[in-house]
Scaffold this motif. Structure first.
Motif, PDB file in Angstrom:
ATOM      1  N   PRO A   7       0.811  -1.232   0.000  1.00 22.43           N
ATOM      2  CA  PRO A   7       0.000   0.000   0.000  1.00 22.43           C
ATOM      3  C   PRO A   7       0.836   1.270   0.000  1.00 22.43           C
ATOM      4  O   PRO A   7       0.533   2.213  -0.736  1.00 22.43           O
ATOM      5  CB  PRO A   7      -0.808  -0.118   1.296  1.00 22.43           C
ATOM      6  CG  PRO A   7      -0.853  -1.586   1.608  1.00 22.43           C
ATOM      7  CD  PRO A   7       0.422  -2.160   1.063  1.00 22.43           C
ATOM      8  N   THR A  10       2.173   1.951  -3.449  1.00 20.71           N
ATOM      9  CA  THR A  10       1.132   2.415  -4.365  1.00 20.71           C
ATOM     10  C   THR A  10       0.833   3.891  -4.149  1.00 20.71           C
ATOM     11  O   THR A  10       0.692   4.666  -5.095  1.00 20.71           O
ATOM     12  CB  THR A  10      -0.161   1.598  -4.146  1.00 20.71           C
ATOM     13  OG1 THR A  10       0.142   0.226  -4.369  1.00 20.71           O
ATOM     14  CG2 THR A  10      -1.251   2.030  -5.112  1.00 20.71           C
ATOM     15  N   LYS A  11       0.782   4.278  -2.885  1.00 22.67           N
ATOM     16  CA  LYS A  11       0.482   5.671  -2.550  1.00 22.67           C
ATOM     17  C   LYS A  11       1.580   6.605  -3.075  1.00 22.67           C
ATOM     18  O   LYS A  11       1.292   7.669  -3.630  1.00 22.67           O
ATOM     19  CB  LYS A  11       0.378   5.789  -1.021  1.00 22.67           C
ATOM     20  CG  LYS A  11      -0.616   6.844  -0.564  1.00 22.67           C
ATOM     21  CD  LYS A  11      -0.777   6.797   0.945  1.00 22.67           C
ATOM     22  CE  LYS A  11      -0.997   8.194   1.492  1.00 22.67           C
ATOM     23  NZ  LYS A  11      -0.981   8.217   2.966  1.00 22.67           N
ATOM     24  N   THR A  12       2.826   6.193  -2.903  1.00 25.91           N
ATOM     25  CA  THR A  12       3.947   6.993  -3.398  1.00 25.91           C
ATOM     26  C   THR A  12       3.898   7.094  -4.923  1.00 25.91           C
ATOM     27  O   THR A  12       4.066   8.173  -5.500  1.00 25.91           O
ATOM     28  CB  THR A  12       5.296   6.351  -2.984  1.00 25.91           C
ATOM     29  OG1 THR A  12       5.284   6.158  -1.581  1.00 25.91           O
ATOM     30  CG2 THR A  12       6.459   7.229  -3.377  1.00 25.91           C
ATOM     31  N   ASP A  14       1.295   6.797  -6.841  1.00 26.58           N
ATOM     32  CA  ASP A  14       0.176   7.669  -7.224  1.00 26.58           C
ATOM     33  C   ASP A  14       0.539   9.142  -7.065  1.00 26.58           C
ATOM     34  O   ASP A  14       0.179   9.972  -7.907  1.00 26.58           O
ATOM     35  CB  ASP A  14      -1.059   7.351  -6.366  1.00 26.58           C
ATOM     36  CG  ASP A  14      -1.708   6.028  -6.775  1.00 26.58           C
ATOM     37  OD1 ASP A  14      -1.293   5.466  -7.806  1.00 26.58           O
ATOM     38  OD2 ASP A  14      -2.604   5.566  -6.053  1.00 26.58           O
TER      39      ASP A  14
END
Lengths: 197, 197
Positions: A7, A10-12, A14
């Motif tokens: 997670p 993915t956040k980075t 995005d």
């Protein structure tokens, strides 16, 4: 076990893609740098390189249609062939008048015209996400030619109204323009207009 | 005594403008430099500065419609209102399919989308040379809105066919497309399409 990124990763990723989209929109393809995107996303440039390797790959991740074209086209098809033109006209203004999605579309056009790689990416995107689904939804001869003519009309209005800001079409109320655009798209979609001998 | 530049000076200036046009087309506004234009024209950069002072002024001199829009529109008007759409469609392909004038149009579009100054120059150019003459030739309500909608349709086809090269409209024979484009332009020009309440 579910495959994929953690997670946090993915956040980075995005955040980097968001920063890239902003930069391509504001500065265009050529003036966008990995370094500036990293800075805007609050990460190290090496991390951008880790995820995307090149500016070209970063661009490919950043350009996406900011709406679900296939679902929208399927819904228009449900509404019936005689309403297709006006439905597309309404969809056009819904996407372009919203600052978030409209900004993304301006970014797409700007990038595509400044650089051949970007033009090819945008061509592939429009073909897969608009021309082909639209042609599939049409029950008419020359379906793909019609779908690409519709795409060119929409791209032209996006360019004239939101990039060039050509008057008076740039300031006209969408409600004034929707029937006009809808009518011309309906002609492209359904009338016997091509001289195919 | 006739005022104006000496013949040698005019020739040098023209060579610089030609070189600038090539560079803006190939490299876009941002990547065009006074130095590169000077080199391509075979002159000293100081001479380019002498004539144009800034890249912006050089751009203003380089962007021109590569055809006489006013005369063409006047001729179309003569042919009669019911042939206006098809006449414009024929004019579109005559200009864009010719490598010399078509290349200049691609250059215009590419430059305009990459840079705000360039977009404004192109907006002024289209307004003065296309939208206003076209609106003047139309005997219809909302003449300027119609003329700007026609311009947006033509810009869109130029962009989709010659910059993006979106298929199948990019490879279609002009003779197949002329009646289709002519019909949609005719709708924009003469039908009761605007919802002006």
């Amino acid at each position: 076990m579910k495959r994929g990124r953690r997670p946090g990763e993915t956040k980075t990723r995005d955040a980097i893609v968001d920063a890239a989209r902003r930069s391509f929109a504001r500065a265009g393809y050529d003036r966008t740098t990995i370094r500036a995107v990293a800075q805007d996303a609050g990460v190290d440039p090496a991390l951008v390189m880790h995820f995307f390797a090149t500016k070209e790959h970063l661009f490919a991740a950043a350009i996406q249609l900011p709406f679900d074209a296939e679902s929208e086209i399927a819904a228009l098809r449900e509404a019936g062939r005689e309403h297709f033109g006006e439905g597309l006209a309404r969809l056009f203004f819904r996407v372009w008048e919203d600052p978030a999605t409209g900004g993304a579309m301006v970014s797409l056009l700007r990038s595509a015209s400044s650089h051949e790689d970007a033009a090819q990416r945008m061509r592939d995107l429009l073909d897969a996400r608009i021309v082909q689904p639209l042609a599939g939804a049409l029950d008419a001869p020359e379906a793909r030619l019609r779908a690409s003519l519709v795409s060119s009309t929409l791209v032209g209005l996006g360019f004239a109204r939101y990039v060039l800001r050509l008057e008076p079409i740039a300031s006209a109320d969408p409600e004034v323009l929707i029937p006009a655009l809808g009518r011309t798209l309906q002609v492209c979609l359904t009338e016997d207009i091509f001289n195919t001998g």
